[in-house]
Scaffold this motif. Sequence first.
Motif, PDB file in Angstrom:
ATOM      1  N   TYR A 155       0.812  -1.220   0.000  1.00  0.00           N
ATOM      2  CA  TYR A 155       0.000   0.000   0.000  1.00  0.00           C
ATOM      3  C   TYR A 155       0.847   1.272   0.000  1.00  0.00           C
ATOM      4  O   TYR A 155       0.296   2.370  -0.006  1.00  0.00           O
ATOM      5  CB  TYR A 155      -0.942  -0.006   1.206  1.00  0.00           C
ATOM      6  CG  TYR A 155      -2.046  -1.029   1.085  1.00  0.00           C
ATOM      7  CD1 TYR A 155      -3.245  -0.716   0.456  1.00  0.00           C
ATOM      8  CD2 TYR A 155      -1.881  -2.310   1.587  1.00  0.00           C
ATOM      9  CE1 TYR A 155      -4.265  -1.654   0.339  1.00  0.00           C
ATOM     10  CE2 TYR A 155      -2.897  -3.261   1.474  1.00  0.00           C
ATOM     11  CZ  TYR A 155      -4.084  -2.924   0.852  1.00  0.00           C
ATOM     12  OH  TYR A 155      -5.089  -3.859   0.724  1.00  0.00           O
ATOM     13  N   ASP A 156       2.159   1.117   0.007  1.00  0.00           N
ATOM     14  CA  ASP A 156       3.019   2.302  -0.037  1.00  0.00           C
ATOM     15  C   ASP A 156       2.795   3.067  -1.342  1.00  0.00           C
ATOM     16  O   ASP A 156       2.820   2.490  -2.440  1.00  0.00           O
ATOM     17  CB  ASP A 156       4.495   1.899   0.061  1.00  0.00           C
ATOM     18  CG  ASP A 156       4.899   1.526   1.477  1.00  0.00           C
ATOM     19  OD1 ASP A 156       4.103   1.782   2.404  1.00  0.00           O
ATOM     20  OD2 ASP A 156       5.995   0.963   1.650  1.00  0.00           O
ATOM     21  N   GLY A 157       2.543   4.353  -1.220  1.00  0.00           N
ATOM     22  CA  GLY A 157       2.471   5.217  -2.383  1.00  0.00           C
ATOM     23  C   GLY A 157       1.187   5.147  -3.179  1.00  0.00           C
ATOM     24  O   GLY A 157       1.142   5.666  -4.303  1.00  0.00           O
ATOM     25  N   ILE A 158       0.158   4.500  -2.640  1.00  0.00           N
ATOM     26  CA  ILE A 158      -1.102   4.436  -3.391  1.00  0.00           C
ATOM     27  C   ILE A 158      -2.274   4.622  -2.436  1.00  0.00           C
ATOM     28  O   ILE A 158      -2.272   4.122  -1.307  1.00  0.00           O
ATOM     29  CB  ILE A 158      -1.219   3.102  -4.161  1.00  0.00           C
ATOM     30  CG1 ILE A 158      -2.353   3.197  -5.189  1.00  0.00           C
ATOM     31  CG2 ILE A 158      -1.404   1.920  -3.225  1.00  0.00           C
ATOM     32  CD1 ILE A 158      -2.264   2.157  -6.273  1.00  0.00           C
ATOM     33  N   ASP A 159      -3.254   5.374  -2.904  1.00  0.00           N
ATOM     34  CA  ASP A 159      -4.445   5.668  -2.115  1.00  0.00           C
ATOM     35  C   ASP A 159      -5.574   4.759  -2.574  1.00  0.00           C
ATOM     36  O   ASP A 159      -5.957   4.776  -3.748  1.00  0.00           O
ATOM     37  CB  ASP A 159      -4.834   7.138  -2.296  1.00  0.00           C
ATOM     38  CG  ASP A 159      -6.092   7.517  -1.510  1.00  0.00           C
ATOM     39  OD1 ASP A 159      -6.505   6.725  -0.636  1.00  0.00           O
ATOM     40  OD2 ASP A 159      -6.643   8.600  -1.772  1.00  0.00           O
ATOM     41  N   VAL A 160      -6.134   3.969  -1.654  1.00  0.00           N
ATOM     42  CA  VAL A 160      -7.215   3.053  -2.033  1.00  0.00           C
ATOM     43  C   VAL A 160      -8.550   3.466  -1.409  1.00  0.00           C
ATOM     44  O   VAL A 160      -9.523   2.719  -1.474  1.00  0.00           O
ATOM     45  CB  VAL A 160      -6.883   1.599  -1.631  1.00  0.00           C
ATOM     46  CG1 VAL A 160      -5.615   1.127  -2.317  1.00  0.00           C
ATOM     47  CG2 VAL A 160      -6.778   1.441  -0.116  1.00  0.00           C
ATOM     48  N   SER A 161      -8.609   4.655  -0.840  1.00  0.00           N
ATOM     49  CA  SER A 161      -9.840   5.110  -0.191  1.00  0.00           C
ATOM     50  C   SER A 161     -10.999   5.147  -1.199  1.00  0.00           C
ATOM     51  O   SER A 161     -10.885   5.737  -2.272  1.00  0.00           O
ATOM     52  CB  SER A 161      -9.645   6.506   0.395  1.00  0.00           C
ATOM     53  OG  SER A 161      -8.653   6.498   1.393  1.00  0.00           O
ATOM     54  N   GLY A 162     -12.103   4.487  -0.835  1.00  0.00           N
ATOM     55  CA  GLY A 162     -13.284   4.462  -1.688  1.00  0.00           C
ATOM     56  C   GLY A 162     -13.149   3.609  -2.924  1.00  0.00           C
ATOM     57  O   GLY A 162     -14.014   3.655  -3.809  1.00  0.00           O
ATOM     58  N   LYS A 163     -12.089   2.800  -2.996  1.00  0.00           N
ATOM     59  CA  LYS A 163     -11.814   2.005  -4.198  1.00  0.00           C
ATOM     60  C   LYS A 163     -11.944   0.510  -3.894  1.00  0.00           C
ATOM     61  O   LYS A 163     -12.137   0.097  -2.755  1.00  0.00           O
ATOM     62  CB  LYS A 163     -10.412   2.341  -4.727  1.00  0.00           C
ATOM     63  CG  LYS A 163     -10.260   3.812  -5.101  1.00  0.00           C
ATOM     64  CD  LYS A 163      -8.832   4.172  -5.471  1.00  0.00           C
ATOM     65  CE  LYS A 163      -8.714   5.682  -5.734  1.00  0.00           C
ATOM     66  NZ  LYS A 163      -7.317   6.085  -6.020  1.00  0.00           N
ATOM     67  N   VAL A 164     -11.825  -0.275  -4.952  1.00  0.00           N
ATOM     68  CA  VAL A 164     -11.876  -1.734  -4.844  1.00  0.00           C
ATOM     69  C   VAL A 164     -10.479  -2.275  -5.128  1.00  0.00           C
ATOM     70  O   VAL A 164      -9.896  -1.970  -6.180  1.00  0.00           O
ATOM     71  CB  VAL A 164     -12.880  -2.331  -5.849  1.00  0.00           C
ATOM     72  CG1 VAL A 164     -12.904  -3.855  -5.743  1.00  0.00           C
ATOM     73  CG2 VAL A 164     -14.282  -1.757  -5.610  1.00  0.00           C
ATOM     74  N   VAL A 165      -9.928  -3.025  -4.204  1.00  0.00           N
ATOM     75  CA  VAL A 165      -8.567  -3.532  -4.361  1.00  0.00           C
ATOM     76  C   VAL A 165      -8.588  -4.960  -4.899  1.00  0.00           C
ATOM     77  O   VAL A 165      -9.490  -5.750  -4.614  1.00  0.00           O
ATOM     78  CB  VAL A 165      -7.786  -3.492  -3.030  1.00  0.00           C
ATOM     79  CG1 VAL A 165      -7.612  -2.063  -2.549  1.00  0.00           C
ATOM     80  CG2 VAL A 165      -8.463  -4.329  -1.951  1.00  0.00           C
ATOM     81  N   VAL A 166      -7.590  -5.262  -5.708  1.00  0.00           N
ATOM     82  CA  VAL A 166      -7.363  -6.610  -6.227  1.00  0.00           C
ATOM     83  C   VAL A 166      -6.017  -7.067  -5.678  1.00  0.00           C
ATOM     84  O   VAL A 166      -5.009  -6.372  -5.838  1.00  0.00           O
ATOM     85  CB  VAL A 166      -7.308  -6.632  -7.765  1.00  0.00           C
ATOM     86  CG1 VAL A 166      -7.011  -8.047  -8.260  1.00  0.00           C
ATOM     87  CG2 VAL A 166      -8.614  -6.136  -8.344  1.00  0.00           C
ATOM     88  N   PHE A 167      -5.992  -8.222  -5.019  1.00  0.00           N
ATOM     89  CA  PHE A 167      -4.715  -8.731  -4.519  1.00  0.00           C
ATOM     90  C   PHE A 167      -4.615 -10.237  -4.743  1.00  0.00           C
ATOM     91  O   PHE A 167      -5.614 -10.946  -4.907  1.00  0.00           O
ATOM     92  CB  PHE A 167      -4.475  -8.375  -3.052  1.00  0.00           C
ATOM     93  CG  PHE A 167      -5.634  -8.627  -2.123  1.00  0.00           C
ATOM     94  CD1 PHE A 167      -6.010  -9.911  -1.767  1.00  0.00           C
ATOM     95  CD2 PHE A 167      -6.332  -7.559  -1.578  1.00  0.00           C
ATOM     96  CE1 PHE A 167      -7.055 -10.136  -0.904  1.00  0.00           C
ATOM     97  CE2 PHE A 167      -7.388  -7.771  -0.707  1.00  0.00           C
ATOM     98  CZ  PHE A 167      -7.754  -9.067  -0.367  1.00  0.00           C
ATOM     99  N   LEU A 168      -3.370 -10.713  -4.745  1.00  0.00           N
ATOM    100  CA  LEU A 168      -3.066 -12.109  -5.016  1.00  0.00           C
ATOM    101  C   LEU A 168      -3.058 -12.925  -3.739  1.00  0.00           C
ATOM    102  O   LEU A 168      -2.739 -12.418  -2.656  1.00  0.00           O
ATOM    103  CB  LEU A 168      -1.690 -12.230  -5.672  1.00  0.00           C
ATOM    104  CG  LEU A 168      -1.438 -11.417  -6.940  1.00  0.00           C
ATOM    105  CD1 LEU A 168       0.046 -11.484  -7.304  1.00  0.00           C
ATOM    106  CD2 LEU A 168      -2.298 -11.918  -8.078  1.00  0.00           C
ATOM    107  N   ALA A 169      -3.363 -14.206  -3.866  1.00  0.00           N
ATOM    108  CA  ALA A 169      -3.161 -15.124  -2.756  1.00  0.00           C
ATOM    109  C   ALA A 169      -1.663 -15.279  -2.500  1.00  0.00           C
ATOM    110  O   ALA A 169      -0.851 -15.172  -3.417  1.00  0.00           O
ATOM    111  CB  ALA A 169      -3.779 -16.480  -3.075  1.00  0.00           C
ATOM    112  N   GLY A 170      -1.294 -15.511  -1.234  1.00  0.00           N
ATOM    113  CA  GLY A 170       0.111 -15.731  -0.896  1.00  0.00           C
ATOM    114  C   GLY A 170       0.798 -14.490  -0.377  1.00  0.00           C
ATOM    115  O   GLY A 170       0.161 -13.477  -0.071  1.00  0.00           O
ATOM    116  N   VAL A 171       2.118 -14.569  -0.276  1.00  0.00           N
ATOM    117  CA  VAL A 171       2.952 -13.478   0.233  1.00  0.00           C
ATOM    118  C   VAL A 171       4.224 -13.414  -0.595  1.00  0.00           C
ATOM    119  O   VAL A 171       4.588 -14.380  -1.270  1.00  0.00           O
ATOM    120  CB  VAL A 171       3.321 -13.690   1.723  1.00  0.00           C
ATOM    121  CG1 VAL A 171       2.107 -13.585   2.618  1.00  0.00           C
ATOM    122  CG2 VAL A 171       4.033 -15.027   1.928  1.00  0.00           C
ATOM    123  N   PRO A 172       4.946 -12.287  -0.552  1.00  0.00           N
ATOM    124  CA  PRO A 172       6.215 -12.212  -1.281  1.00  0.00           C
ATOM    125  C   PRO A 172       7.284 -13.080  -0.635  1.00  0.00           C
ATOM    126  O   PRO A 172       7.129 -13.547   0.499  1.00  0.00           O
ATOM    127  CB  PRO A 172       6.573 -10.723  -1.193  1.00  0.00           C
ATOM    128  CG  PRO A 172       5.880 -10.233   0.028  1.00  0.00           C
ATOM    129  CD  PRO A 172       4.612 -11.015   0.116  1.00  0.00           C
TER     130      PRO A 172
END
Length: 541
Positions: A155-172
């Motif tokens: 989430y560094d450097g990006i604003d997700v307020s009021g938005k829909v997030v897409v993320f992957l299963a797992g971790v880096p």
Amino acid sequence: MKKQLFILFWAISFGSIAQDISVPGSVKKAMDQIDTTTIRNHIAYLADDRLLGRKPGTEGYQLAVDYVISEFKKMGVQPAGDPGQFTQKLILQNTKVDNGSAKAFLSDTKGNVDSLGFGIDFLPYAHPFSEKASGSGKLVFVGYGVDIPDFYSDYDGIDVSGKVVVFLAGVPDGISASTLISHFSSAGNKMNIAAEKGAIGAVLVYPINSFPNPNPTIQSTVGVNPEKTVAYSRGFNGNLDFALTANNSFLSQLFLNSGKNLTETLTALKSRKNSSFEFPFILGASYSNSFSQFESENVVGLIPGSDSRLKNEYVVHSAHLDHVGIGRAVNGDSIYNGAHDNASGVASLLEIARIYTKGKAKPKRSVLIVLVTAEEMGLIGSAYFASNPTVLKSAIVANVNTDMPTVIAPLLSIVPLGAEHSSIMNNVKFAADYLGLEVEGDPEPEQNRFVRSDQYSFVVNGIPALHIKYGNKTNVPGFDMDAFIKTWRAKYYHQSADGMDGIFDFGAAKTYVQLNFLISYSIAQTAARPEWNEGDLFGIK
């Protein structure tokens, strides 16, 4: 010289535990006299067809509750549930998606709208509070959706307020502890992070191109007591307007029109290079949910402490009493008895209670024996107890959880999941050394076992906790313990085959009881409370 080195190692490894703890002859005798026939009989009763798989809210589960209470009374264990009771009552709420109502769409910057296919492109997560879950917002890719203090954040450097997030299963890559991998991989944890960042919706993408069940019923459960105190399932997503799961084909479609290369993005993410960006799409979704409620109970027994200074502090032994009930018939058998999962864990705790009460093992701290409900529904019973215990929450110093100890081969080594985060690792080493067991790292980090059992509920409530699992050491030359366990698990785990005619090693069951008893006994006898390791993530609240 060797003796001096041994004494130095003992002092370094176990600190004050080695100095303060001894195992009196009466306690050793009680441990030696653990009755494997009694353990077998406990399992046989709890896994009998009459209990119909011990699903919460059924007569079979109530028979299991009554059995445990009867055993507590025989041993002189005191009630420690709701006032004057052995039980802590809670109401479970089950939420079901109306599959026919589920709709989702993508619209681009030109106003073109593309409907998504239910069971093809997406599936909805049931919303625990809203009869109609719905919302829409700009679509933002946030990598794995993790936010790890002092390590990495998508989430560094990006604003997700009021938005829909897409993320992957797992971790880096780069997270070495399997417990942390499990914690940050958890769908519920990711969705709650998204909500904290201001997102209104979330889409969790799994790296597959199809859904295993084309007509799913996805459930979300919460626990409530009559005073309306609430605890949530491990996969809780109620802080978002809606939540979906999608597949790799869906993600590929998004990237085709994003100006980004999917393969390059995934490669960068694996090495912890922040790759978050906003897609040129709006995503909207809506679906209906229906709710049903039923009562269930945790069972809580007390062994009072003997020390005037420490008796108002508590060590909690936990095991889940429930199983999954009746399911798809296999070879004509539709009752999922749960002999290993987790009648064996309940039997272990009953024997631990007997050591404390009949073996004259007088703990300085008090010990709670807690058999929780609805573990199979998302750790609900333990989440409820850990959030709303029947004793002062701040007085609970540690949790020792026993879930499906897998007593199918001699126990020669152990994996103490969660112990590495706190000083209770010293208690594990004390107990393992006493019994001649080796301590290993997690041989199956991909199983995410740390977040799949009830100790996790205590950890997220700030209470040091652990869950002992089997290690891979064997005394049979050339025998592959890891392969043996995986083959066994494929046949028995959450299957109707998990009954009394399966594989059991009751000598291993006895060792499990001794081990878990010694861990709690050493915590109960030590003046210092267990502490989180300095700077540990779970200890920072």
